[in-house]
Design an enzyme around this catalytic site. Structure first.
Site, PDB file in Angstrom:
ATOM      1  N   ASP A  12      10.643 -14.574   5.761  1.00  0.00           N
ATOM      2  CA  ASP A  12      10.081 -13.414   6.235  1.00  0.00           C
ATOM      3  C   ASP A  12      10.283 -13.406   8.023  1.00  0.00           C
ATOM      4  O   ASP A  12       9.645 -14.267   8.468  1.00  0.00           O
ATOM      5  CB  ASP A  12       8.366 -13.104   6.120  1.00  0.00           C
ATOM      6  CG  ASP A  12       8.036 -11.939   6.578  1.00  0.00           C
ATOM      7  OD1 ASP A  12       8.560 -11.403   7.755  1.00  0.00           O
ATOM      8  OD2 ASP A  12       7.017 -11.194   6.148  1.00  0.00           O
ATOM      9  N   LYS A  45       7.810  -2.890  11.978  1.00  0.00           N
ATOM     10  CA  LYS A  45       7.597  -3.471  13.246  1.00  0.00           C
ATOM     11  C   LYS A  45       8.374  -3.546  14.446  1.00  0.00           C
ATOM     12  O   LYS A  45       8.910  -2.531  14.940  1.00  0.00           O
ATOM     13  CB  LYS A  45       7.185  -5.035  13.158  1.00  0.00           C
ATOM     14  CG  LYS A  45       6.171  -5.067  11.724  1.00  0.00           C
ATOM     15  CD  LYS A  45       4.801  -4.402  11.867  1.00  0.00           C
ATOM     16  CE  LYS A  45       4.012  -4.252  10.612  1.00  0.00           C
ATOM     17  NZ  LYS A  45       3.812  -5.642   9.919  1.00  0.00           N
ATOM     18  N   TYR A  67       1.511 -13.073   5.755  1.00  0.00           N
ATOM     19  CA  TYR A  67       0.757 -11.733   5.940  1.00  0.00           C
ATOM     20  C   TYR A  67      -0.047 -11.428   5.006  1.00  0.00           C
ATOM     21  O   TYR A  67      -0.018 -11.808   3.691  1.00  0.00           O
ATOM     22  CB  TYR A  67       2.064 -10.797   6.202  1.00  0.00           C
ATOM     23  CG  TYR A  67       1.863  -9.278   6.066  1.00  0.00           C
ATOM     24  CD1 TYR A  67       1.285  -8.894   7.361  1.00  0.00           C
ATOM     25  CD2 TYR A  67       1.619  -8.453   5.156  1.00  0.00           C
ATOM     26  CE1 TYR A  67       0.802  -7.481   7.438  1.00  0.00           C
ATOM     27  CE2 TYR A  67       1.181  -7.023   5.164  1.00  0.00           C
ATOM     28  CZ  TYR A  67       0.787  -6.841   6.533  1.00  0.00           C
ATOM     29  OH  TYR A  67       0.453  -5.362   6.472  1.00  0.00           O
ATOM     30  N   ARG A  88      18.213   7.706  -4.599  1.00  0.00           N
ATOM     31  CA  ARG A  88      17.030   6.685  -5.171  1.00  0.00           C
ATOM     32  C   ARG A  88      17.942   5.360  -5.084  1.00  0.00           C
ATOM     33  O   ARG A  88      17.197   4.279  -4.559  1.00  0.00           O
ATOM     34  CB  ARG A  88      16.244   6.814  -6.269  1.00  0.00           C
ATOM     35  CG  ARG A  88      15.138   5.670  -6.582  1.00  0.00           C
ATOM     36  CD  ARG A  88      14.530   5.909  -7.984  1.00  0.00           C
ATOM     37  NE  ARG A  88      15.373   5.406  -8.816  1.00  0.00           N
ATOM     38  CZ  ARG A  88      15.603   6.045 -10.198  1.00  0.00           C
ATOM     39  NH1 ARG A  88      15.452   7.327 -10.257  1.00  0.00           N
ATOM     40  NH2 ARG A  88      16.393   5.710 -10.797  1.00  0.00           N
TER      41      ARG A  88
HETATM   42  C1  LIG Z   1       3.927  -5.711   8.926  1.00  0.00           C
HETATM   43  C2  LIG Z   1       4.216  -6.979   8.056  1.00  0.00           C
HETATM   44  C3  LIG Z   1       4.705  -6.829   6.916  1.00  0.00           C
HETATM   45  C4  LIG Z   1       4.258  -5.789   5.951  1.00  0.00           C
HETATM   46  O1  LIG Z   1       5.306  -4.598   6.205  1.00  0.00           O
HETATM   47  P1  LIG Z   1       4.911  -3.082   6.061  1.00  0.00           P
HETATM   48  O2  LIG Z   1       6.049  -2.414   6.371  1.00  0.00           O
HETATM   49  O3  LIG Z   1       3.741  -2.757   6.652  1.00  0.00           O
HETATM   50  O4  LIG Z   1       4.636  -3.005   4.511  1.00  0.00           O
HETATM   51  C5  LIG Z   1       5.171  -8.014   6.283  1.00  0.00           C
HETATM   52  N1  LIG Z   1       5.143  -9.073   6.817  1.00  0.00           N
HETATM   53  C6  LIG Z   1       4.870  -9.340   8.127  1.00  0.00           C
HETATM   54  C7  LIG Z   1       5.101 -10.531   8.894  1.00  0.00           C
HETATM   55  C8  LIG Z   1       4.315  -8.177   8.648  1.00  0.00           C
HETATM   56  O5  LIG Z   1       3.556  -8.200  10.056  1.00  0.00           O
END
Ligand SMILES: *Cc1c(COP(=O)(O)O)cnc(C)c1O
Length: 405
Positions: free
Chosen positions: A194, A219, A122, A69
């Site tokens: 982000d 992504k 997001y 963990r």
């Molecule tokens: C998809 C996404 C997230 C969230 O990510 P998950 O892996 O689905 O939890 C956060 N920020 C952006 C810009 C995203 O495209």
């Protein structure tokens, strides 16, 4: 989590170009018995017959793992690869991108404090700001994403965290990272970005002045739409705090997911190079098409912040969005006709993925909330894969021919 001990090889990797780093970075320490690829280590705990050695590892005086963990060899290699690509001192990972975001915000913010961000983050991030942080008496001030003066004015009133996301999802707005990071630091804020849409290949927020850079690894980093994950990079002190929150609250990245993400990242540079090129070609083509009312892509000269994008990005990314004449009715006609696009709530994959905000990035929000965020219902988000762009253009051409108005 911490940077590994320096070896001649790790020094060469640190100095190599990012294309080379995507292959070699971060793996050395986790390789086993001559294996050329990082093993998937499915062991909950790690045993030490020698109690002194066990103590040394447990207290961080010696490298090693105690319990999965907290840390795990496969997960460690993934963290190290992203850390090196982002040029950071330290990195830690999470089960999803949202876990990275929520754990970070809940680590950094205490009751009575304030976070400044923008309306276009997001959808899940927006829910943290509007639903979960207010519950613990943290105020989130969400500014108009394109209005830098308004964001600066909000920052100047004082905040603990400045949270940025650029380019934004799904309208591809661009935020001037260096300008706002400087504004954040003037009031002593911790600046978080982000970087999911840009990836470290196209944009390096740490070099532009932010303190922490995070990704939904689900992504582009993974790139194959087969694993969920999140990661954050920054200085050791901040990462240590965020890691501690995560090790206790438990949103740990699974070793199998870490392996898939690591494997996907081997082709990150090649994929992004192709996706940058294809997306720009398709965006330019869409701009000229009579069925299209508008195109959002930072690489287009017509983009409001193209100058900022050119300054802070090396490429403009694989995601674009466009508005069709005829609104949501046209969207409903075009999407089913596409042959080379998954209609799914994902992006950044090797295959093209398309969908409206109502079922993808902003599925958590009501139509009224999307409207308030400036997200039109007639929008299609189009994440360009690594197919031949001419095939994608032909696919869009035939799909647009079916629009009946
Ligand atoms: C998809 C996404 C997230 C969230 O990510 P998950 O892996 O689905 O939890 C956060 N920020 C952006 C810009 C995203 O495209």
């Amino acid at each position: 989590m911490k940077a590994q001990a320096k070896t001649p090889k790790s020094v060469a990797i640190a100095e190599a170009s990012i294309a080379t780093q995507t292959l070699w970075a971060g793996e050395e320490e986790s390789l086993l018995m001559g294996a050329t690829q990082v093993p998937i280590v499915y062991s909950a705990a790690y045993g030490y017959p020698d109690v002194d050695e066990w103590l040394d590892v447990a207290l961080g005086r010696k490298p090693g793992h105690i319990y999965s963990r907290n840390t795990n060899p496969t997960v460690h290699a993934f963290e190290e690869k992203v850390r090196i690509l982002e040029g950071a001192e330290a990195a830690t990972s999470f089960s999803t991108g949202m876990a990275a975001i929520s754990n970070t915000l809940f680590t950094l913010l205490a009751p009575g404090e304030r976070v400044v961000s923008v309306k276009d983050t997001y959808g899940g991030t927006n829910k943290i700001f509007t639903e979960f942080l207010p519950r613990v008496n943290v105020e989130a001030t969400l500014c108009d994403t394109s209005d830098h003066a308004q964001i600066e004015a909000a920052i100047a009133q004082g905040c603990r965290v400045l949270y940025l996301e650029t380019p934004t999802n799904p309208t591809l707005k661009v935020i001037d990272i260096a300008r706002l990071a400087a504004a954040g630091h003037r009031v002593g804020a911790i600046v978080v970005a982000d970087n999911t849409f840009a990836t470290p290949i196209n944009q390096n927020p740490l070099a532009l002045g932010v303190d922490l850079v995070l990704h939904s690894a689900t992504k582009f980093l993974g790139g194959h739409a087969d694993a969920l994950g999140g990661v954050i990079c920054g200085n050791s002190e901040l990462i240590e705090k965020i890691y501690h929150y995560r090790e206790i609250t438990g949103a740990t990245l699974d070793p199998m997911a870490a392996y898939l993400l690591l494997r996907g990242m081997k082709t990150l540079y090649l994929r992004i190079r192709q996706q940058n090129e294809s997306a720009l070609k398709i965006a330019r083509w869409l701009e000229e098409h009579s069925a299209v009312a508008g195109v959002n892509y930072p690489g287009l000269e017509s983009h409001v912040h193209h100058d900022v994008a050119k300054r802070q990005m090396k490429g403009f990314g694989g995601v674009l969005s466009f508005m069709l004449h005829g609104g949501f009715e046209s969207v409903k006609q075009v999407l089913p006709r596409l042959r080379f696009a998954h209609r799914a709530a994902n992006l950044g994959a090797v295959e093209t993925v398309a969908g409206p905000p109502a079922t993808t990035s902003h599925v958590e929000c009501t139509a009224a909330e999307r409207e308030a965020m400036g997200i039109p219902e007639g929008l299609i988000r189009y994440s360009v894969g690594i197919e031949d762009p001419d095939d994608l253009i032909a696919d869009l051409t035939q799909a647009f021919e079916g629009i009946q108005r």
